[in-house]
Scaffold this motif. Sequence first.
Motif, PDB file in Angstrom:
ATOM      1  N   TYR A   3       0.867  -1.174   0.000  1.00 39.92           N
ATOM      2  CA  TYR A   3       0.000   0.000   0.000  1.00 39.92           C
ATOM      3  C   TYR A   3       0.906   1.227   0.000  1.00 39.92           C
ATOM      4  O   TYR A   3       0.966   1.983   0.961  1.00 39.92           O
ATOM      5  CB  TYR A   3      -0.931  -0.024   1.204  1.00 39.92           C
ATOM      6  N   ASP A   4       1.605   1.445  -1.110  1.00 39.39           N
ATOM      7  CA  ASP A   4       2.639   2.468  -1.165  1.00 39.39           C
ATOM      8  C   ASP A   4       2.165   3.795  -1.751  1.00 39.39           C
ATOM      9  O   ASP A   4       2.909   4.762  -1.764  1.00 39.39           O
ATOM     10  CB  ASP A   4       3.837   1.967  -1.964  1.00 39.39           C
ATOM     11  N   LYS A   5       0.932   3.880  -2.219  1.00 42.55           N
ATOM     12  CA  LYS A   5       0.416   5.130  -2.772  1.00 42.55           C
ATOM     13  C   LYS A   5      -0.604   5.725  -1.803  1.00 42.55           C
ATOM     14  O   LYS A   5      -1.129   5.045  -0.939  1.00 42.55           O
ATOM     15  CB  LYS A   5      -0.195   4.874  -4.139  1.00 42.55           C
ATOM     16  N   VAL A  30     -14.638  16.670   0.463  1.00 40.91           N
ATOM     17  CA  VAL A  30     -13.484  15.827   0.774  1.00 40.91           C
ATOM     18  C   VAL A  30     -13.869  14.882   1.905  1.00 40.91           C
ATOM     19  O   VAL A  30     -14.293  15.317   2.971  1.00 40.91           O
ATOM     20  CB  VAL A  30     -12.271  16.683   1.193  1.00 40.91           C
ATOM     21  N   LEU A  31     -13.749  13.574   1.672  1.00 39.57           N
ATOM     22  CA  LEU A  31     -14.078  12.595   2.706  1.00 39.57           C
ATOM     23  C   LEU A  31     -12.863  12.239   3.545  1.00 39.57           C
ATOM     24  O   LEU A  31     -12.905  12.309   4.771  1.00 39.57           O
ATOM     25  CB  LEU A  31     -14.657  11.323   2.075  1.00 39.57           C
ATOM     26  N   GLN A  32     -11.790  11.828   2.910  1.00 44.26           N
ATOM     27  CA  GLN A  32     -10.568  11.451   3.618  1.00 44.26           C
ATOM     28  C   GLN A  32      -9.375  11.842   2.765  1.00 44.26           C
ATOM     29  O   GLN A  32      -9.410  11.745   1.546  1.00 44.26           O
ATOM     30  CB  GLN A  32     -10.510   9.951   3.890  1.00 44.26           C
ATOM     31  N   LEU A  33      -8.314  12.248   3.428  1.00 48.17           N
ATOM     32  CA  LEU A  33      -7.071  12.575   2.743  1.00 48.17           C
ATOM     33  C   LEU A  33      -5.997  11.579   3.130  1.00 48.17           C
ATOM     34  O   LEU A  33      -5.984  11.082   4.259  1.00 48.17           O
ATOM     35  CB  LEU A  33      -6.617  13.993   3.096  1.00 48.17           C
ATOM     36  N   ASN A  34      -5.088  11.304   2.195  1.00 50.34           N
ATOM     37  CA  ASN A  34      -3.925  10.455   2.462  1.00 50.34           C
ATOM     38  C   ASN A  34      -4.275   9.044   2.928  1.00 50.34           C
ATOM     39  O   ASN A  34      -3.735   8.545   3.900  1.00 50.34           O
ATOM     40  CB  ASN A  34      -3.018  11.114   3.491  1.00 50.34           C
ATOM     41  N   VAL A  35      -5.184   8.395   2.232  1.00 49.62           N
ATOM     42  CA  VAL A  35      -5.552   7.017   2.548  1.00 49.62           C
ATOM     43  C   VAL A  35      -4.569   6.088   1.837  1.00 49.62           C
ATOM     44  O   VAL A  35      -4.384   6.192   0.632  1.00 49.62           O
ATOM     45  CB  VAL A  35      -6.997   6.717   2.082  1.00 49.62           C
ATOM     46  N   PRO A  36      -3.899   5.165   2.561  1.00 51.27           N
ATOM     47  CA  PRO A  36      -2.973   4.247   1.882  1.00 51.27           C
ATOM     48  C   PRO A  36      -3.716   3.297   0.948  1.00 51.27           C
ATOM     49  O   PRO A  36      -4.788   2.791   1.283  1.00 51.27           O
ATOM     50  CB  PRO A  36      -2.304   3.486   3.027  1.00 51.27           C
ATOM     51  N   CYS A  37      -3.130   3.078  -0.241  1.00 44.99           N
ATOM     52  CA  CYS A  37      -3.784   2.218  -1.221  1.00 44.99           C
ATOM     53  C   CYS A  37      -2.746   1.574  -2.132  1.00 44.99           C
ATOM     54  O   CYS A  37      -1.595   1.984  -2.177  1.00 44.99           O
ATOM     55  CB  CYS A  37      -4.791   3.003  -2.052  1.00 44.99           C
ATOM     56  N   ALA A  38      -3.185   0.545  -2.837  1.00 44.13           N
ATOM     57  CA  ALA A  38      -2.390  -0.108  -3.876  1.00 44.13           C
ATOM     58  C   ALA A  38      -3.140   0.100  -5.183  1.00 44.13           C
ATOM     59  O   ALA A  38      -4.322  -0.218  -5.293  1.00 44.13           O
ATOM     60  CB  ALA A  38      -2.222  -1.581  -3.576  1.00 44.13           C
ATOM     61  N   HIS A  39      -2.471   0.647  -6.185  1.00 35.50           N
ATOM     62  CA  HIS A  39      -3.093   1.025  -7.443  1.00 35.50           C
ATOM     63  C   HIS A  39      -2.448   0.235  -8.576  1.00 35.50           C
ATOM     64  O   HIS A  39      -1.231   0.217  -8.706  1.00 35.50           O
ATOM     65  CB  HIS A  39      -2.888   2.535  -7.647  1.00 35.50           C
ATOM     66  N   MET A  40      -3.272  -0.453  -9.393  1.00 37.61           N
ATOM     67  CA  MET A  40      -2.734  -1.252 -10.496  1.00 37.61           C
ATOM     68  C   MET A  40      -3.745  -1.319 -11.633  1.00 37.61           C
ATOM     69  O   MET A  40      -4.952  -1.202 -11.399  1.00 37.61           O
ATOM     70  CB  MET A  40      -2.387  -2.659 -10.011  1.00 37.61           C
ATOM     71  N   PRO A  41      -3.269  -1.490 -12.869  1.00 41.24           N
ATOM     72  CA  PRO A  41      -4.204  -1.620 -14.001  1.00 41.24           C
ATOM     73  C   PRO A  41      -4.929  -2.966 -13.974  1.00 41.24           C
ATOM     74  O   PRO A  41      -4.432  -3.948 -13.432  1.00 41.24           O
ATOM     75  CB  PRO A  41      -3.303  -1.498 -15.229  1.00 41.24           C
ATOM     76  N   ASP A  57     -10.244   1.784 -20.031  1.00 39.72           N
ATOM     77  CA  ASP A  57      -8.993   1.752 -19.268  1.00 39.72           C
ATOM     78  C   ASP A  57      -9.345   1.790 -17.780  1.00 39.72           C
ATOM     79  O   ASP A  57      -9.398   2.849 -17.166  1.00 39.72           O
ATOM     80  CB  ASP A  57      -8.114   2.934 -19.658  1.00 39.72           C
ATOM     81  N   ILE A  58      -9.599   0.634 -17.203  1.00 38.61           N
ATOM     82  CA  ILE A  58     -10.019   0.514 -15.807  1.00 38.61           C
ATOM     83  C   ILE A  58      -8.810   0.137 -14.950  1.00 38.61           C
ATOM     84  O   ILE A  58      -7.986  -0.670 -15.349  1.00 38.61           O
ATOM     85  CB  ILE A  58     -11.115  -0.561 -15.657  1.00 38.61           C
ATOM     86  N   ASN A  59      -8.732   0.744 -13.766  1.00 37.96           N
ATOM     87  CA  ASN A  59      -7.692   0.431 -12.793  1.00 37.96           C
ATOM     88  C   ASN A  59      -8.332  -0.086 -11.519  1.00 37.96           C
ATOM     89  O   ASN A  59      -9.490   0.230 -11.218  1.00 37.96           O
ATOM     90  CB  ASN A  59      -6.859   1.675 -12.471  1.00 37.96           C
ATOM     91  N   ILE A  60      -7.581  -0.860 -10.756  1.00 39.99           N
ATOM     92  CA  ILE A  60      -8.053  -1.381  -9.481  1.00 39.99           C
ATOM     93  C   ILE A  60      -7.308  -0.664  -8.361  1.00 39.99           C
ATOM     94  O   ILE A  60      -6.088  -0.516  -8.430  1.00 39.99           O
ATOM     95  CB  ILE A  60      -7.802  -2.894  -9.372  1.00 39.99           C
ATOM     96  N   VAL A  61      -8.050  -0.215  -7.355  1.00 40.21           N
ATOM     97  CA  VAL A  61      -7.449   0.419  -6.186  1.00 40.21           C
ATOM     98  C   VAL A  61      -7.860  -0.382  -4.964  1.00 40.21           C
ATOM     99  O   VAL A  61      -9.047  -0.512  -4.670  1.00 40.21           O
ATOM    100  CB  VAL A  61      -7.900   1.892  -6.047  1.00 40.21           C
ATOM    101  N   HIS A  62      -6.876  -0.948  -4.264  1.00 45.15           N
ATOM    102  CA  HIS A  62      -7.114  -1.707  -3.041  1.00 45.15           C
ATOM    103  C   HIS A  62      -6.788  -0.821  -1.840  1.00 45.15           C
ATOM    104  O   HIS A  62      -5.755  -0.154  -1.826  1.00 45.15           O
ATOM    105  CB  HIS A  62      -6.206  -2.943  -2.977  1.00 45.15           C
TER     106      HIS A  62
END
Length: 102
Positions: A3-5, A30-41, A57-62
């Motif tokens: 969860y580097d992004k 604005v709901l939340q700022l700086n939430v850790p996530c993993a982003h990938m195509p 062009d869909i991406n997945i955010v965990h």
Amino acid sequence: MRYDKRADLYFAKGERYDPKLGKNVTDYVVLQLNVPCAHMPMSIEKVKTTFGEVDRDINIVHFNEKVPAFTHLTIKGKSYKVQKLVPHRRSVAYVEEVSPWN
């Protein structure tokens, strides 16, 4: 999974007419700022089975925690619109890149 992004979550409150701009403008909360996530195509096969189209062009955010319902997010200055949100113990969002709105 790393969860580097960091993501900023937004909720589209509604649309109103702005007489100065002469067009409809969407207000965002604005709901939340700086939430850790993993982003990938997302793979083409999974896009086809999930959305029925190949040319998107869909991406997945965990996320590593449950997040509130949101409609838009930004990651590293890029804006995304949520196409599908799966709110489990660790939320997953299927997002599509859009032009910046703010």
